[in-house]
Design an enzyme around this catalytic site. Structure first.
Site, PDB file in Angstrom:
ATOM      1  N   ASP A  67       0.815  -1.218   0.000  1.00  0.00           N
ATOM      2  CA  ASP A  67       0.000   0.000   0.000  1.00  0.00           C
ATOM      3  C   ASP A  67       0.847   1.267   0.000  1.00  0.00           C
ATOM      4  OD1 ASP A  67       0.989  -0.345   2.559  1.00  0.00           O
ATOM      5  OD2 ASP A  67      -0.956  -0.684   3.498  1.00  0.00           O
ATOM      6  N   ASN A 136      -7.614  -2.776  14.262  1.00  0.00           N
ATOM      7  CA  ASN A 136      -8.995  -3.095  13.876  1.00  0.00           C
ATOM      8  C   ASN A 136      -9.061  -4.286  12.913  1.00  0.00           C
ATOM      9  OD1 ASN A 136      -8.005  -2.014  11.530  1.00  0.00           O
ATOM     10  ND2 ASN A 136      -9.422  -0.280  11.437  1.00  0.00           N
ATOM     11  N   HIS A 138      -7.269  -4.554  10.105  1.00  0.00           N
ATOM     12  CA  HIS A 138      -7.017  -4.271   8.685  1.00  0.00           C
ATOM     13  C   HIS A 138      -5.717  -4.925   8.232  1.00  0.00           C
ATOM     14  CE1 HIS A 138      -4.836  -0.184   9.541  1.00  0.00           C
ATOM     15  NE2 HIS A 138      -3.931  -1.067   9.212  1.00  0.00           N
ATOM     16  N   GLU A 143      -9.734  -1.690   5.243  1.00  0.00           N
ATOM     17  CA  GLU A 143     -10.383  -1.369   6.509  1.00  0.00           C
ATOM     18  C   GLU A 143     -11.662  -2.203   6.698  1.00  0.00           C
ATOM     19  OE1 GLU A 143      -8.730   0.239   8.523  1.00  0.00           O
ATOM     20  OE2 GLU A 143      -8.290   2.309   7.986  1.00  0.00           O
TER      21      GLU A 143
HETATM   22  C1  GLP Z   1      -0.543   0.598   8.525  1.00  0.00           C
HETATM   23  C2  GLP Z   1      -0.207  -0.212   7.286  1.00  0.00           C
HETATM   24  C3  GLP Z   1      -0.437  -1.679   7.491  1.00  0.00           C
HETATM   25  C4  GLP Z   1       0.203  -2.125   8.798  1.00  0.00           C
HETATM   26  C5  GLP Z   1      -0.444  -1.384   9.939  1.00  0.00           C
HETATM   27  C6  GLP Z   1       0.080  -1.776  11.299  1.00  0.00           C
HETATM   28  O1  GLP Z   1      -1.867   0.962   8.613  1.00  0.00           O
HETATM   29  N1  GLP Z   1      -0.932   0.202   6.141  1.00  0.00           N
HETATM   30  O2  GLP Z   1       0.079  -2.400   6.392  1.00  0.00           O
HETATM   31  O3  GLP Z   1       0.054  -3.490   8.949  1.00  0.00           O
HETATM   32  O4  GLP Z   1      -0.177  -0.004   9.739  1.00  0.00           O
HETATM   33  O5  GLP Z   1       1.232  -1.067  11.578  1.00  0.00           O
HETATM   34  P1  GLP Z   1       2.148  -1.294  12.843  1.00  0.00           P
HETATM   35  O6  GLP Z   1       2.975  -2.490  12.520  1.00  0.00           O
HETATM   36  O7  GLP Z   1       2.969  -0.046  12.930  1.00  0.00           O
HETATM   37  O8  GLP Z   1       1.263  -1.487  14.014  1.00  0.00           O
END
Ligand code: GLP
Length: 236
Positions: A67, A136, A138, A143
């Site tokens: 992404d 959440n 995702h 989402e």
């Molecule tokens: C973002 C990214 C996700 C990732 C998520 C969790 O929203 N788009 O791909 O998995 O954050 O991030 P973290 O590992 O910092 O908790």
């Protein structure tokens, strides 16, 4: 989904890097799906070390990132292009033309997304997809919703994701409200999936053990993936 509990973040990072390096050593011209967020940082550090020690060679690897935020250019330190350069691509030998990250600045986002899925197919599909997970549930930036979105597309971030990601920005208002994300179908088409979850994700990991599949918890679809492992570190 095989949920493996590991001692701490260090163990998780070492294990994840080992799995990725084995994939590359088994199939040097493999296609890796890569993730951002803070959780995979330790994994990338280990991979950089392994590359420097000559344990793994990325010269034939192709990568597709999950992404990117809309409206942030590659030089923006909060963009995922920048993140990947900082944490991985600037330190290993993935060929420049083998790196693919969705373009959040594209004038025609829809066209860009269709081409992204096509490029993945042309590369032969993803061999190993690395994923983090949102509080959440995702994955990528898919989402919670009423339906699962199949293809790569533009998504609107939920207030909880904007809140969680504001730590990387000066002000919450600076967090983009939209992003381009691989779709759930694109992720599910990967031949193997590796999900990383740190101790802050205990609640969502518990939910994934119990809950049946629902687009309200996007990661719950991974229970139907034939080769999906979630590494859960119980401590920092
Ligand atoms: C973002 C990214 C996700 C990732 C998520 C969790 O929203 N788009 O791909 O998995 O954050 O991030 P973290 O590992 O910092 O908790």
């Amino acid at each position: 989904m095989n949920i493996v509990t590991v001692r701490d973040y260090r163990a998780l990072s070492g294990m994840a890097a080992g799995i990725i390096a084995s994939q590359v050593n088994r199939k040097p011209n493999c296609v890796l799906g890569l993730a951002t967020g803070s959780t995979p940082i330790g994994t990338y550090e280990n991979l950089v070390d392994m590359f420097r020690e000559g344990v793994v060679d990325f010269s034939k690897v192709t990568t597709f990132n999950l992404d990117e935020y809309c409206g942030l250019d590659e030089e923006n330190p909060q963009s995922y292009h920048y993140f990947m350069r900082e944490h991985l691509f600037g330190h290993v030998n993935v060929p420049e033309d083998g790196v693919h990250i969705p373009n959040g600045m594209a004038a025609d986002v829809e066209k860009e997304c269709g081409e992204y899925d096509e490029a993945i197919k042309r590369a032969g599909g993803i061999d190993l997809q690395l994923l983090g997970i949102g509080h959440n549930g995702h994955i990528g930036f898919n989402e919670p919703d009423d339906v699962f979105h199949d293809n790569t597309g533009m998504v609107r971030l939920t207030p909880s994701t904007i809140e969680a990601n504001k730590r990387f920005f000066d002000r919450v208002e600076d967090v983009p409200k939209t992003a381009v994300s691989m779709g759930i179908g694109t992720i599910m088409a990967a031949r193997e999936v590796l999900v990383l979850a740190g101790p802050d994700k205990a609640e969502i990991v518990e939910k994934l053990r119990e809950e049946s599949c629902s687009p309200r918890v996007p990661a719950s679809i991974l229970r139907y993936h034939p080769r999906c492992t979630l590494l859960f570190a119980t401590a920092k």
